[in-house]
Design an enzyme around this catalytic site. Structure first.
Site, PDB file in Angstrom:
ATOM      1  CB  CYS A   1     -24.347 -69.185  25.279  1.00 42.37           C
ATOM      2  SG  CYS A   1     -25.734 -69.468  26.420  1.00 42.37           S
TER       3      CYS A   1
ATOM      4  CE  LYS B   1     -24.377 -70.335  21.205  1.00 34.55           C
ATOM      5  NZ  LYS B   1     -25.516 -69.583  21.793  1.00 34.55           N
TER       6      LYS B   1
ATOM      7  CD  GLU C   1     -25.519 -66.210  23.543  1.00 32.39           C
ATOM      8  OE1 GLU C   1     -25.966 -66.548  24.657  1.00 32.39           O
ATOM      9  OE2 GLU C   1     -25.529 -66.951  22.539  1.00 32.39           O
TER      10      GLU C   1
END
Lengths: 293, 293
Positions: free
Chosen positions: A154, A117, A44
């Protein structure tokens, strides 16, 4: 689709020089390709230190557009090495509008698409809600020449819903580019349990969905320029098979990990533990509510 | 609600005599209460051997009504011992209509409610779709005098959706009465991975939802009367805390396990890893579809 393909994870540490990070990540992609990988994933926000340790509007300068420096570098690197690449970027979408995203580039150099995300954390030293607008593209899968892949990022890793939706789109492997580490003062007491919880939840996505899961973390102890304890990124990148068995795993240093996504193994696991057959899709509507009080 | 309460798991083997199984389960509840438990759970279909190893219409005779023998015995046992009990039963609802259910009885002897297994498996030697109509009561939580609990049953344990919905109803602990074991011919090659996948997925429900998970399996090698390899139930009942840490665990013999559900620990875990805060309830609608093709 080929009956199997190999994924590569580039576990790396980041410097404060974006161009140097790009160069080192390109080298990592090349190494992974040499080791047989066909789809390679970076950690990331690979292009900078984990800047979300503080809230500073000047740091929006680190963001880049799509297309931009990262997609240019990795379209070339992907084509040169003949591998698809998942490139996580700090995306500038418009003036004042930023996302934490991942671009999927095929082995031809073609941009296959973008994931933004969806779940944004905000905790001490992980001040992501300041920087990133939550994704508005939903959960996605992409057809690379090697195979169909999904990517999440994540904090998404703690949400079974994201894994499920990506698997239902037909992904054979879920990539999780990640930046997770210990607060140094918590490491001794809670470090083992934190990393174990992180491994467990992601292995469970493999099990629940009968898919491979490939997690790529950064390494290194990053302290912000103004001082403070910083974060110790714990590496430990891994690949789990569709039954949650860890088939490849990195330590806490820089490392390239390669593992096979075997579609016959997926078929076998899903035939023998046929969870997708029995989902009660008539009874899940509460999932779309905040709390059932 | 008290700041904490203790749960008890009665891991046991079953004989072919229902009355004897009830008697031994009552003794197990008493033992758990003596060991400090306030909510006690029995294994799935505790009143008989795991009859689903074959399809035989005569075996519907094993079913019972609610109220019926089990609820009578455990209403009394609950009151006598001053504990709530989760009693899994083979429920006869109407002529030709059967469920795999769990009754929740409070420490007063009051029947608080019924859960009917939502996800029904069907695999060699686990022919449950022949016997059990899928549940139509949805996912539920129940307020016992000790605390708010949820119950699911066995195959439900592989579905993050069931755990999520029960946790969203406010349960502090998810009980999973279970009957899972090895096919003897698979045990050597796959046994370790199978049990590990089972532990992992259930620990992941604890992590994803910040709740306790309490899993109660049966033990013993049960072979059907007509012969055959049968099933080796692997015991290994356990309790995981809201971070997925196993805080109590049984072996492969008969055993009573007691562990604490600490609401302050739940609060602490959920504050520090606030997964419920960031769910993307605007983006989960595909969960209610079979596959996103």
């Amino acid at each position: 689709m080929a009956p199997s393909f190999r994924v590569g994870l580039v576990q790396m540490a980041m410097s404060t020089d974006p161009a140097a990070n790009v160069e080192r990540a390109v080298a990592g992609v090349r190494d992974a390709a040499k080791a047989g990988a066909q789809v390679v994933c970076l950690p990331e926000l690979y292009r900078s230190p984990y800047f979300c340790q503080r809230e500073d509007a000047a740091l929006f300068d680190l963001a880049e557009t799509v297309p931009g420096p990262s997609t240019e570098a990795f379209a070339r690197a992907a084509k040169d090495s003949g591998v698809a690449v998942v490139v996580p970027i700090f995306e500038k979408r418009a003036t004042g509008l930023y996302h934490n995203s991942a671009v999927v580039i095929d082995s031809t150099g073609e941009l296959l698409g973008l994931y933004r995300k969806m779940h944004i954390p905000d905790d001490p030293a992980f001040y992501e809600k300041f920087y990133f607008t939550p994704g508005d593209l939903g959960f996605r899968a992409f057809d690379t020449k090697a195979g169909r892949i999904g990517t999440l990022i994540c904090w998404d890793q703690w949400y079974p819903e994201g894994a499920r939706l990506t698997a239902l789109k037909g992904a054979a492997v879920l990539f999780y580019p990640t930046a997770i580490g210990w607060h140094p003062h918590e490491k001794e007491q809670h470090g083992t349990n934190q990393r174990e919880a992180w491994r467990t939840i992601q292995r469970s996505h493999a099990i629940a969905n009968g898919v491979y899961v490939a997690v790529v973390n950064r390494v290194g102890h990053e302290t912000p320029p103004e001082g403070g304890p910083g974060l110790e990124f714990w590496g430990s990148s891994f690949v789990a098979d569709p039954f949650g068995v860890v088939i490849a795993e990195a330590g806490q240093g820089e490392q390239v990990v390669v593992a096979e996504v075997d579609l016959a193994r997926m078929e076998d696991v899903r035939r023998n533990w046929p969870f997708l057959r029995d989902r009660r899709i008539d009874a899940y509507s509460g999932i779309e509510r905040r709390f059932l009080d």
